[in-house]
Design an enzyme around this catalytic site. Sequence first.
Site, short mmCIF file in Angstrom:
data_model
loop_
_atom_site.label_atom_id
_atom_site.label_comp_id
_atom_site.label_asym_id
_atom_site.label_seq_id
_atom_site.Cartn_x
_atom_site.Cartn_y
_atom_site.Cartn_z
N THR A 28 19.88 -85.74 -6.90
CA THR A 28 19.09 -86.52 -7.86
C THR A 28 18.53 -87.78 -7.18
O THR A 28 17.41 -88.19 -7.49
CB THR A 28 19.92 -86.91 -9.11
OG1 THR A 28 21.14 -87.49 -8.70
CG2 THR A 28 20.23 -85.71 -9.97
N PHE A 35 18.87 -80.51 -13.75
CA PHE A 35 18.32 -79.52 -14.68
C PHE A 35 19.07 -79.46 -16.00
O PHE A 35 18.59 -78.91 -16.96
CB PHE A 35 18.31 -78.15 -14.00
CG PHE A 35 17.43 -78.17 -12.79
CD1 PHE A 35 16.05 -78.22 -12.95
CD2 PHE A 35 17.96 -78.20 -11.52
CE1 PHE A 35 15.22 -78.28 -11.84
CE2 PHE A 35 17.14 -78.25 -10.40
CZ PHE A 35 15.77 -78.29 -10.57
N ILE A 105 22.16 -76.97 -3.54
CA ILE A 105 21.53 -75.72 -3.09
C ILE A 105 20.17 -75.98 -2.46
O ILE A 105 19.43 -75.05 -2.16
CB ILE A 105 21.36 -74.76 -4.29
CG1 ILE A 105 20.55 -75.43 -5.40
CG2 ILE A 105 22.72 -74.31 -4.82
CD1 ILE A 105 20.16 -74.50 -6.54
N HIS A 123 27.83 -73.45 -3.51
CA HIS A 123 27.06 -72.79 -4.58
C HIS A 123 25.87 -72.02 -4.02
O HIS A 123 24.92 -71.75 -4.74
CB HIS A 123 26.59 -73.84 -5.61
CG HIS A 123 27.74 -74.48 -6.34
ND1 HIS A 123 27.57 -75.51 -7.22
CD2 HIS A 123 29.09 -74.24 -6.32
CE1 HIS A 123 28.76 -75.88 -7.72
NE2 HIS A 123 29.68 -75.13 -7.17
N CYS A 156 13.83 -55.41 -3.31
CA CYS A 156 14.09 -55.29 -1.87
C CYS A 156 13.16 -54.27 -1.21
O CYS A 156 12.95 -53.19 -1.75
CB CYS A 156 15.55 -54.88 -1.68
SG CYS A 156 16.05 -54.70 0.04
N CYS A 159 15.76 -51.18 -0.06
CA CYS A 159 16.50 -50.32 -0.98
C CYS A 159 16.03 -50.44 -2.43
O CYS A 159 16.61 -49.82 -3.32
CB CYS A 159 18.00 -50.63 -0.88
SG CYS A 159 18.47 -52.16 -1.71
N SER A 198 31.03 -85.94 -9.81
CA SER A 198 31.97 -86.43 -10.82
C SER A 198 33.23 -85.58 -10.85
O SER A 198 34.11 -85.78 -11.67
CB SER A 198 31.31 -86.51 -12.19
OG SER A 198 30.24 -85.62 -12.27
N ASN A 222 30.85 -92.79 -6.17
CA ASN A 222 30.12 -92.11 -7.24
C ASN A 222 29.64 -93.13 -8.26
O ASN A 222 30.26 -94.17 -8.44
CB ASN A 222 31.03 -91.07 -7.92
CG ASN A 222 30.24 -90.11 -8.79
OD1 ASN A 222 29.19 -89.63 -8.37
ND2 ASN A 222 30.72 -89.85 -9.99
ZN LIG Z 1 18.26 -54.10 -0.47
#
Ligand SMILES: [Zn+2]
Length: 259
Positions: A28, A35, A105, A123, A156, A159, A198, A222
């Site tokens: 942030t 979000f 992420i 994550h 994909c 596959c 947190s 924090n």
């Molecule tokens: Zn695949």
Amino acid sequence: MRREVEQIAEWIIASKKVVVFAGAGLSTESGIPDFRSPGGVWDRYDPEDFYFQNFLSSEASREKYWQMATEMYEPMKKAQPNLAHLALAEMERFGKLDCVITQNIDGLHFKAGNSEERVIQLHGTAMHVSCLTCGKRYDRDEIQERVRKGQKAPRCDDCQGPLKPATISFGQAMPERETQEAYHRSSLCDLFIVIGSSLVVQPAASMPLVAKRNGAKLAIINRDPTPYDNMADLLIHGQAGPIMADIMQNVRRGMEVKD
Ligand SMILES: [Zn+2]
């Protein structure tokens, strides 16, 4: 706060293995919207649609997921590392950083200069996409380009399995290797620093305990109080970026004196 900043700098200099636990506060501060906050993406979508089970079972859910994920990806891609990210990259250059365990992420630790082997992404990452059937990985931009051209739920090449950003969704198991590695490193460090989290989401929240139980010092930086504040050896409430910059300035100075 001056005293705390100097104290933690001394601990960093004296430590052999520093483990940093980085939370959403770091993102942030780089302008990536939270979000879950009011007015955020979640207000316009039904979180039910994003449970992993629904993604697996319904093409309509996959399409909605990609619509939301596309909306979230744009600000992430543009974001730049802030002072806290840069401080962690510097800590690595000084040979102090064992690893960053991150809940984020957005890939900003890498943009700041941390190396792949020093960052544990609990994550997952939004910078890659993976096939849920065969595991093939793709660069996120390549897949976003397909979405832009009209594919609503990309598949994909090898596959035809469903593709999904390589993040951990609601209802999806935590990545086993990363989680174990994070616990292991936490148990071996001599200083554990929480920045911008947190500490309410498990299993991440228990990592400071593992560190502390094994003899590490625990520092928490924090904005808001955390459930572990009373266990911390050192506590700073404030913005991660400026505080980390200040700390590293002290570390730099202290290391010069030592040399
Ligand atoms: Zn695949």
